[in-house]
Design a protein around this motif. Sequence first.
Motif, PDB file in Angstrom:
ATOM      1  N   VAL A 150       0.473  -0.975  -0.348  1.00  0.00           N
ATOM      2  CA  VAL A 150       0.119  -0.063  -0.046  1.00  0.00           C
ATOM      3  C   VAL A 150       1.022   1.445   0.326  1.00  0.00           C
ATOM      4  O   VAL A 150       0.546   2.011  -0.787  1.00  0.00           O
ATOM      5  N   VAL A 151       1.680   0.931   0.836  1.00  0.00           N
ATOM      6  CA  VAL A 151       2.944   2.256   1.151  1.00  0.00           C
ATOM      7  C   VAL A 151       3.346   2.665  -0.330  1.00  0.00           C
ATOM      8  O   VAL A 151       3.571   3.990  -1.332  1.00  0.00           O
ATOM      9  N   ASP A 152       4.125   1.637  -0.956  1.00  0.00           N
ATOM     10  CA  ASP A 152       4.793   1.331  -2.907  1.00  0.00           C
ATOM     11  C   ASP A 152       3.481   1.765  -3.795  1.00  0.00           C
ATOM     12  O   ASP A 152       3.700   2.887  -4.137  1.00  0.00           O
ATOM     13  N   ALA A 153       1.834   1.482  -3.630  1.00  0.00           N
ATOM     14  CA  ALA A 153       1.327   2.199  -4.263  1.00  0.00           C
ATOM     15  C   ALA A 153       1.140   3.530  -3.979  1.00  0.00           C
ATOM     16  O   ALA A 153       0.709   4.473  -5.239  1.00  0.00           O
ATOM     17  N   ILE A 154       0.953   3.871  -2.966  1.00  0.00           N
ATOM     18  CA  ILE A 154       0.814   5.406  -2.846  1.00  0.00           C
ATOM     19  C   ILE A 154       2.008   6.248  -3.699  1.00  0.00           C
ATOM     20  O   ILE A 154       1.239   7.355  -3.657  1.00  0.00           O
ATOM     21  N   ARG A 155       2.890   5.863  -3.003  1.00  0.00           N
ATOM     22  CA  ARG A 155       4.293   6.551  -3.733  1.00  0.00           C
ATOM     23  C   ARG A 155       4.440   6.746  -5.235  1.00  0.00           C
ATOM     24  O   ARG A 155       4.453   7.824  -5.852  1.00  0.00           O
ATOM     25  N   GLU A 156       4.043   5.604  -5.047  1.00  0.00           N
ATOM     26  CA  GLU A 156       3.375   5.660  -6.762  1.00  0.00           C
ATOM     27  C   GLU A 156       2.277   6.581  -8.338  1.00  0.00           C
ATOM     28  O   GLU A 156       2.309   6.458  -9.076  1.00  0.00           O
ATOM     29  N   GLY A 157       1.778   7.190  -6.988  1.00  0.00           N
ATOM     30  CA  GLY A 157       0.240   7.346  -7.873  1.00  0.00           C
ATOM     31  C   GLY A 157      -1.305   6.960  -7.894  1.00  0.00           C
ATOM     32  O   GLY A 157      -1.819   7.203  -8.521  1.00  0.00           O
ATOM     33  N   THR A 158      -0.412   5.112  -7.732  1.00  0.00           N
ATOM     34  CA  THR A 158      -1.756   4.254  -8.540  1.00  0.00           C
ATOM     35  C   THR A 158      -2.950   4.263  -7.724  1.00  0.00           C
ATOM     36  O   THR A 158      -4.045   3.790  -7.661  1.00  0.00           O
ATOM     37  N   LEU A 159      -2.511   4.869  -5.896  1.00  0.00           N
ATOM     38  CA  LEU A 159      -3.610   4.708  -5.189  1.00  0.00           C
ATOM     39  C   LEU A 159      -3.888   5.721  -4.988  1.00  0.00           C
ATOM     40  O   LEU A 159      -3.905   6.754  -4.387  1.00  0.00           O
TER      41      LEU A 159
END
Length: 166
Positions: A157-166
């Motif tokens: 989830v942290v990765d998805a937030i950082r990548e802007g996909t979430l």
Amino acid sequence: MFENLLPPLNEHNLPYPDTIHPIVVHFVIAMVIFAVLCDVVGYLTRNVRLYEVSWWNMFFATISIFIAVIFGQVEAGLSEPYDAAIPVLNLHTLLGWSLAGIISALTGWRYVIRSHDPKQLPFPYLLAGLLLLGLVFFQTYLGDKLVWVYGLHTVPVVDAIREGTL
């Protein structure tokens, strides 16, 4: 301006290795459950020694819940919750602060009871303890939902937030 004073955030979006809030809060949950259990068993069996066990559990739960709430606030602020998680996080935060007040009030009430007659426990206090258990169980459900459904502070989830996909 203050960003330079803080350590860098890791893969959990925290400045320390992993979440601390769940570790501390599990002590609070266990101490409250055990305190209420000791009160009920002590009341039913007239074993007044269990009232002393309950008292000390509530005393340390009162101290511990404030530590849990402080770390919860820090970790909630660093979690960068997405839209679906925000209502649950807000309710969990509100109930956490409320439980800090409720546990403190019950511990204060218990102190007064204990100072007057440590061998007696009024039935209304037992009912309040059972209601407290209900709130603790609901709060636990909300915390579990934040981790296991919404994945706050989990690496994907942290990765998805950082990548802007979430």
